[in-house]
Design a protein around this motif. Structure first.
Motif, PDB file in Angstrom:
ATOM      1  N   UNK A  12       8.682  55.255 -93.427  1.00  0.00           N
ATOM      2  CA  UNK A  12       8.560  55.101 -94.869  1.00  0.00           C
ATOM      3  C   UNK A  12       9.812  55.587 -95.561  1.00  0.00           C
ATOM      4  N   UNK A  13       9.879  55.294 -96.829  1.00  0.00           N
ATOM      5  CA  UNK A  13      11.009  55.717 -97.649  1.00  0.00           C
ATOM      6  C   UNK A  13      10.989  57.229 -97.833  1.00  0.00           C
ATOM      7  N   UNK A  14      12.182  57.843 -97.794  1.00  0.00           N
ATOM      8  CA  UNK A  14      12.248  59.297 -98.006  1.00  0.00           C
ATOM      9  C   UNK A  14      11.789  59.684 -99.413  1.00  0.00           C
ATOM     10  N   UNK A  75       3.030  53.259 -91.553  1.00  0.00           N
ATOM     11  CA  UNK A  75       3.991  53.119 -92.650  1.00  0.00           C
ATOM     12  C   UNK A  75       3.366  53.755 -93.888  1.00  0.00           C
ATOM     13  N   UNK A  76       4.030  54.767 -94.403  1.00  0.00           N
ATOM     14  CA  UNK A  76       3.584  55.424 -95.632  1.00  0.00           C
ATOM     15  C   UNK A  76       4.264  54.683 -96.782  1.00  0.00           C
ATOM     16  N   UNK A  77       3.457  53.942 -97.542  1.00  0.00           N
ATOM     17  CA  UNK A  77       4.015  53.050 -98.566  1.00  0.00           C
ATOM     18  C   UNK A  77       3.180  53.053 -99.845  1.00  0.00           C
ATOM     19  N   UNK A  78       3.117  54.188-100.545  1.00  0.00           N
ATOM     20  CA  UNK A  78       2.359  54.223-101.793  1.00  0.00           C
ATOM     21  C   UNK A  78       2.773  53.096-102.744  1.00  0.00           C
ATOM     22  N   UNK A  80       2.521  50.112-102.210  1.00  0.00           N
ATOM     23  CA  UNK A  80       2.964  48.948-101.443  1.00  0.00           C
ATOM     24  C   UNK A  80       4.463  48.874-101.232  1.00  0.00           C
ATOM     25  N   UNK A  81       5.212  49.906-101.672  1.00  0.00           N
ATOM     26  CA  UNK A  81       6.673  49.862-101.562  1.00  0.00           C
ATOM     27  C   UNK A  81       7.137  49.959-100.112  1.00  0.00           C
ATOM     28  N   UNK A  82       8.016  49.029 -99.736  1.00  0.00           N
ATOM     29  CA  UNK A  82       8.661  49.048 -98.430  1.00  0.00           C
ATOM     30  C   UNK A  82      10.127  48.706 -98.647  1.00  0.00           C
ATOM     31  N   UNK A  87      11.577  48.212 -93.615  1.00  0.00           N
ATOM     32  CA  UNK A  87      11.354  46.825 -93.178  1.00  0.00           C
ATOM     33  C   UNK A  87      11.941  46.589 -91.791  1.00  0.00           C
ATOM     34  N   UNK A  88      13.140  47.136 -91.553  1.00  0.00           N
ATOM     35  CA  UNK A  88      13.755  47.017 -90.220  1.00  0.00           C
ATOM     36  C   UNK A  88      12.914  47.716 -89.165  1.00  0.00           C
ATOM     37  N   UNK A  89      12.396  48.891 -89.502  1.00  0.00           N
ATOM     38  CA  UNK A  89      11.569  49.640 -88.560  1.00  0.00           C
ATOM     39  C   UNK A  89      10.273  48.890 -88.243  1.00  0.00           C
ATOM     40  N   UNK A  90       9.663  48.274 -89.250  1.00  0.00           N
ATOM     41  CA  UNK A  90       8.445  47.487 -89.041  1.00  0.00           C
ATOM     42  C   UNK A  90       8.745  46.312 -88.113  1.00  0.00           C
ATOM     43  N   UNK A  91       9.837  45.604 -88.377  1.00  0.00           N
ATOM     44  CA  UNK A  91      10.211  44.468 -87.530  1.00  0.00           C
ATOM     45  C   UNK A  91      10.460  44.922 -86.095  1.00  0.00           C
TER      46      UNK A  91
END
Length: 106
Positions: A12-14, A75-78, A80-82, A87-91
Motif C-alpha cells: 500500500x501507499x506509505x 493491499x491496504x487501500x482506504x 480504493x486508492x492504489x 499497482x506494480x506490486x499487485x501485478x
C-alpha cells in the motif's frame, strides 16, 4: 508438529502508514506472520524524505522478495486508492500466482 502460520505481505501507499500498522497488528494478533514495508516514514506524501531515489528503488525490489515469501498479499487501500508502486506490486503478486486481497475493495 503445529501447522505453520500463514504469511501475508502488506502492500500500500506509505500515506496509509497508520492503516498498514493497524493491519499488521491485527494480523499478527491473529497468528499470521506479516511482511510489510520496512520504511513507513513520516516526511511527506511519499514517506520519509531522507530516503534517496536509490534507496527507494532498493526497498521496492526488497518488497517484491517479501511478496515471493508470502502466501497472499493484503493491499491496504482506504478509499480504493492504489498508487503506481502498489499497482506494480499487485501485478507482480498476481503474475506469481499469489492471491491479492484489498482492505477496501471498492
Amino acid at each position: 508438529m503445529p501447522d505453520r502460520p500463514e504469511i501475508v505481505c502488506i502492500c500500500g501507499s506509505v500515506r496509509f502508514a497508520d492503516e498498514m500498522r493497524a493491519a499488521n497488528r491485527d494480523l499478527t494478533l491473529a497468528g499470521v506472520i506479516v511482511l510489510a514495508p520496512g520504511v513507513l516514514g513520516g516526511g511527506g506524501p511519499d514517506g520519509d524524505e531522507s530516503i534517496t531515489a536509490e534507496q527507494k528503488a532498493a526497498l521496492g525490489a526488497l518488497h517484491l522478495r517479501k511478496i515471493d515469501l508470502a502466501g497472499r498479499v493484503l493491499v491496504v487501500n482506504p478509499g480504493g486508492y492504489i498508487g503506481e508502486s502498489t499497482s506494480r506490486e499487485i501485478a507482480y503478486a498476481r503474475a506469481a500466482g499469489k492471491p491479492v486481497w484489498f482492505s477496501d475493495p471498492t
